[in-house]
Design a protein around this motif. Sequence first.
Motif, PDB file in Angstrom:
ATOM      1  N   LEU A 187      -2.163   1.379  10.869  1.00  0.00           N
ATOM      2  CA  LEU A 187      -3.435   0.713  11.123  1.00  0.00           C
ATOM      3  C   LEU A 187      -4.319   0.741   9.881  1.00  0.00           C
ATOM      4  O   LEU A 187      -4.857  -0.288   9.454  1.00  0.00           O
ATOM      5  N   LEU A 188      -4.473   1.914   9.267  1.00  0.00           N
ATOM      6  CA  LEU A 188      -5.377   2.039   8.129  1.00  0.00           C
ATOM      7  C   LEU A 188      -4.811   1.368   6.883  1.00  0.00           C
ATOM      8  O   LEU A 188      -5.563   0.776   6.098  1.00  0.00           O
ATOM      9  N   LEU A 189      -3.494   1.429   6.682  1.00  0.00           N
ATOM     10  CA  LEU A 189      -2.910   0.761   5.521  1.00  0.00           C
ATOM     11  C   LEU A 189      -3.061  -0.757   5.609  1.00  0.00           C
ATOM     12  O   LEU A 189      -3.106  -1.443   4.584  1.00  0.00           O
ATOM     13  N   GLN A 237       0.828  -1.205   0.000  1.00  0.00           N
ATOM     14  CA  GLN A 237       0.000   0.000   0.000  1.00  0.00           C
ATOM     15  C   GLN A 237       0.862   1.255   0.000  1.00  0.00           C
ATOM     16  O   GLN A 237       0.575   2.223  -0.710  1.00  0.00           O
ATOM     17  N   GLU A 238       1.906   1.233   0.819  1.00  0.00           N
ATOM     18  CA  GLU A 238       2.823   2.382   0.863  1.00  0.00           C
ATOM     19  C   GLU A 238       3.517   2.579  -0.480  1.00  0.00           C
ATOM     20  O   GLU A 238       3.641   3.701  -0.977  1.00  0.00           O
ATOM     21  N   ALA A 239       3.993   1.466  -1.054  1.00  0.00           N
ATOM     22  CA  ALA A 239       4.700   1.549  -2.336  1.00  0.00           C
ATOM     23  C   ALA A 239       3.800   2.074  -3.445  1.00  0.00           C
ATOM     24  O   ALA A 239       4.261   2.743  -4.383  1.00  0.00           O
ATOM     25  N   ALA A 240       2.504   1.788  -3.326  1.00  0.00           N
ATOM     26  CA  ALA A 240       1.547   2.259  -4.326  1.00  0.00           C
ATOM     27  C   ALA A 240       1.139   3.710  -4.100  1.00  0.00           C
ATOM     28  O   ALA A 240       0.357   4.263  -4.888  1.00  0.00           O
ATOM     29  N   GLY A 241       1.650   4.303  -3.055  1.00  0.00           N
ATOM     30  CA  GLY A 241       1.344   5.705  -2.783  1.00  0.00           C
ATOM     31  C   GLY A 241      -0.026   5.938  -2.179  1.00  0.00           C
ATOM     32  O   GLY A 241      -0.558   7.057  -2.250  1.00  0.00           O
ATOM     33  N   ILE A 242      -0.601   4.902  -1.578  1.00  0.00           N
ATOM     34  CA  ILE A 242      -1.918   5.052  -0.946  1.00  0.00           C
ATOM     35  C   ILE A 242      -1.799   5.992   0.250  1.00  0.00           C
ATOM     36  O   ILE A 242      -0.911   5.847   1.083  1.00  0.00           O
ATOM     37  N   THR A 243      -2.690   6.941   0.335  1.00  0.00           N
ATOM     38  CA  THR A 243      -2.695   7.869   1.456  1.00  0.00           C
ATOM     39  C   THR A 243      -3.868   7.556   2.368  1.00  0.00           C
ATOM     40  O   THR A 243      -4.848   6.930   1.956  1.00  0.00           O
ATOM     41  N   VAL A 244      -3.768   7.992   3.600  1.00  0.00           N
ATOM     42  CA  VAL A 244      -4.838   7.767   4.573  1.00  0.00           C
ATOM     43  C   VAL A 244      -5.301   9.117   5.096  1.00  0.00           C
ATOM     44  O   VAL A 244      -4.551  10.107   5.049  1.00  0.00           O
TER      45      VAL A 244
END
Length: 384
Positions: free
Chosen positions: A164-166, A142-149
């Motif tokens: 937690l959210l990722l 998720q981090e590598a894909a640039g997903i933001t929370v």
Amino acid sequence: MNNWILREGAPEQAGMRADRIHYLENSVQQWVGAGVTPAAAMLVARKGVIVSHKAYGPLTPMEGAPSLAKDSLFPLASLTKPLTATCILILVEDGKLDLFDPVSRFIPEFVGEGKEAVNLHHLLTHTSGLRPDDVRDHTTRQEAAGITVPEPEPTAHPHIHKYLLLGCGTPLWKPPGTEMRYLDYGYRLLGEIVQRVSGHSLHQFATERIFAPLGMNDTFYVVPDALFDRAVRRSESLAGGGWFGTPDALRYPSPSGGAYSTVRDMAIFGQMFMNGGRYGQTRILSPITVREMTKNQIPGVPATSNDLTFREGSWGYGWNVRSMKQDDSGSLRSQRAFDHGGAGGVRLLIEPDYDVLWAYFPIVTDKLYTRNLFHNMVMSGIEE
């Protein structure tokens, strides 16, 4: 039910042999002297009488470090989990939630095939069907894909909130309730639920509902800066040595492993459970709640740990329950004993059948495992 308040006394007042308690203390002191454990604090009590309360070794591995004190602050690591579980059960008693409520009721971000069946009972007993490696790998992707929370609430720690959210979309490994797999992430979810349901941070909620009422004045999810010099540090070559006791760690309120405390404070917490949820004039939990927390809640459910499978996990709500299984806290244990440990060596164990509890906080090395030996020596001191 007895309502013992911890007080200093002679072993004979508690029906224990003074020579065996001295032997126990000498053994721990020798382990420290031999470098089996660089330092260790201990408290043993029976029927409310503290028969031993000692500290040996230096506070940190630095040259010229002060001696470890009986009120030195140890990282509890996973011994934090019974504290977090107690917060959840307080909310159950308050009528704010039920243990068989789905996690998604409180954390809508917790999504995925079959995950609507995961409830708080599963998180507390490590039977959610999630695996630690899967959560970590999903979070990394998720981090590598640039997903933001979304931005965290003011009561939330930014890093804990992000992790937690990722991790909320991690796929299930197995259907919930079918196998126990120890999971820190499950307790992070529980801490988030405490925050969302109560409107307070986990640190504030635990302080107001547990620590302050019990007089656990040296127990913190977030250690005040003024107390940093009382925190135990360990060599960076040992488990957690590069993290535990650092300023970042002392301010990191992880629901699964971030609290700090002393052997006496944790003994008070254990005595409250032995007393059926009260300590003196203070009641934290009802006797029924204590009974449910400290009995095997997953009978017949197998457990997997370090690629080994055990016939039955035997776990309560926040506590490791002896039941019929073998574990690593000594041979001389009753079936009703319950305990929890933490990375690096700390452990709190309660023996309701013998009215005994102990908090033993060594710093584990690879030279000799001592918690099982410690327990056996404690039990050998009971005379009546």
